[in-house]
Design an enzyme around this catalytic site. Structure first.
Site, PDB file in Angstrom:
ATOM      1  N   ARG A   1       0.814  -1.215   0.000  1.00 21.41           N
ATOM      2  CA  ARG A   1       0.000   0.000   0.000  1.00 21.41           C
ATOM      3  C   ARG A   1       0.848   1.266   0.000  1.00 21.41           C
ATOM      4  NH1 ARG A   1      -2.733  -3.857   2.901  1.00 21.41           N
ATOM      5  NH2 ARG A   1      -1.613  -3.268   4.791  1.00 21.41           N
TER       6      ARG A   1
ATOM      7  N   GLU B   1       3.539  -6.230  13.379  1.00 22.61           N
ATOM      8  CA  GLU B   1       2.525  -6.204  14.442  1.00 22.61           C
ATOM      9  C   GLU B   1       1.879  -7.589  14.510  1.00 22.61           C
ATOM     10  OE1 GLU B   1      -0.712  -3.575  13.649  1.00 22.61           O
ATOM     11  OE2 GLU B   1      -1.561  -3.768  15.653  1.00 22.61           O
TER      12      GLU B   1
HETATM   13  P1  AMP Z   1       4.825  -2.223  11.090  1.00 19.99           P
HETATM   14  O1  AMP Z   1       6.057  -2.845  10.509  1.00 19.99           O
HETATM   15  O2  AMP Z   1       4.377  -2.923  12.336  1.00 19.99           O
HETATM   16  O3  AMP Z   1       4.937  -0.738  11.281  1.00 19.99           O
HETATM   17  O4  AMP Z   1       3.659  -2.525  10.068  1.00 19.99           O
HETATM   18  C1  AMP Z   1       3.423  -1.665   9.035  1.00 19.99           C
HETATM   19  C2  AMP Z   1       2.862  -2.369   7.833  1.00 19.99           C
HETATM   20  O5  AMP Z   1       1.843  -3.323   8.154  1.00 19.99           O
HETATM   21  C3  AMP Z   1       2.246  -1.331   6.969  1.00 19.99           C
HETATM   22  O6  AMP Z   1       2.715  -1.553   5.653  1.00 19.99           O
HETATM   23  C4  AMP Z   1       0.753  -1.524   7.075  1.00 19.99           C
HETATM   24  O7  AMP Z   1       0.211  -1.555   5.791  1.00 19.99           O
HETATM   25  C5  AMP Z   1       0.550  -2.870   7.770  1.00 19.99           C
HETATM   26  N1  AMP Z   1      -0.234  -2.787   9.026  1.00 19.99           N
HETATM   27  C6  AMP Z   1       0.199  -3.092  10.281  1.00 19.99           C
HETATM   28  N2  AMP Z   1      -0.760  -2.929  11.193  1.00 19.99           N
HETATM   29  C7  AMP Z   1      -1.847  -2.490  10.525  1.00 19.99           C
HETATM   30  C8  AMP Z   1      -3.179  -2.113  10.930  1.00 19.99           C
HETATM   31  N3  AMP Z   1      -3.582  -2.172  12.212  1.00 19.99           N
HETATM   32  N4  AMP Z   1      -4.030  -1.684   9.958  1.00 19.99           N
HETATM   33  C9  AMP Z   1      -3.624  -1.623   8.663  1.00 19.99           C
HETATM   34  N5  AMP Z   1      -2.395  -1.962   8.226  1.00 19.99           N
HETATM   35  C10 AMP Z   1      -1.514  -2.400   9.144  1.00 19.99           C
END
Ligand code: AMP
Length: 180
Positions: free
Chosen positions: A63, A100
């Site tokens: 995205r 996450e």
């Molecule tokens: P992070 O590495 O934990 O910062 O995760 C970021 C990536 O995971 C991004 O590319 C987001 O598109 C996706 N992502 C993680 N958590 C969410 C959430 N709660 N809602 C939507 N996308 C998420």
């Protein structure tokens, strides 16, 4: 009529328990369905790229591509794709990270790392910051400096700033965990 953050908030769909129970998923699809709000996001991210003095833009799969590509085009800057492992042809530099939800690994083509620049990394959402931290590490190892990180949505309650020390982070809208 120009858009604003309340229009942005209204365009972001919340999907509880996706992709796993307990995760509140912030879906940017509604932004893409509203050209005015999408343009507002691209304009604000482009302003950030200019303010940060970026000489290149990096886009995080998948995205992040949607927002980073029009910013790079608008600013006249090269666009470097950061992709999930196994998607890019030729020689790559890769790095693993924790999400996450789950684990993953990202990579960049060596050819795109040949000319180090001051690079702004763009994603749709920052959760733990794990993905962006791995991306920043790939660029730094290749001699790039990090102009900053910019995302449409931030989830600061997941402490992404701790994962990205010393990097300027800009988000267009933040959620604090209790919104549905
Ligand atoms: P992070 O590495 O934990 O910062 O995760 C970021 C990536 O995971 C991004 O590319 C987001 O598109 C996706 N992502 C993680 N958590 C969410 C959430 N709660 N809602 C939507 N996308 C998420």
């Amino acid at each position: 009529m120009t858009s604003c953050n309340s229009d942005l908030d209204a365009a972001i769909r919340r999907v509880p328990d996706f992709p796993r129970p307990g995760i509140l998923f912030y879906d940017v699809t509604g932004i893409l369905m509203n050209p005015r709000v999408f343009r507002y996001c691209v304009e604000r991210l482009a302003v950030r790229a200019k303010e940060a003095g970026a000489g290149a833009i990096a886009a995080i799969e998948a995205r992040g591509f949607i927002f980073a590509a029009p910013v790079a085009e608008r600013c006249g800057l090269p666009l470097v794709l950061v992709r999930k492992k196994g998607k890019l042809p030729g020689e790559t530099v890769s790095r693993g990270f924790a999400l996450e939800y789950g684990e993953d690994s990202i990579e960049v083509q060596k050819a795109d790392l040949a000319t180090p620049a001051h690079i702004l990394i763009i994603d749709d959402l920052i959760a733990t910051g794990g993905t962006l931290s791995a991306a920043a590490a790939i660029f730094r190892e290749s001699g790039f400096s990090i102009a900053g990180i910019a995302a449409v949505i931030g989830l600061p309650f997941l402490n992404f700033r701790d994962a990205l020390p010393g990097i300027p982070i800009h988000t267009l809208i933040d959620y604090h965990g209790e919104e549905t």
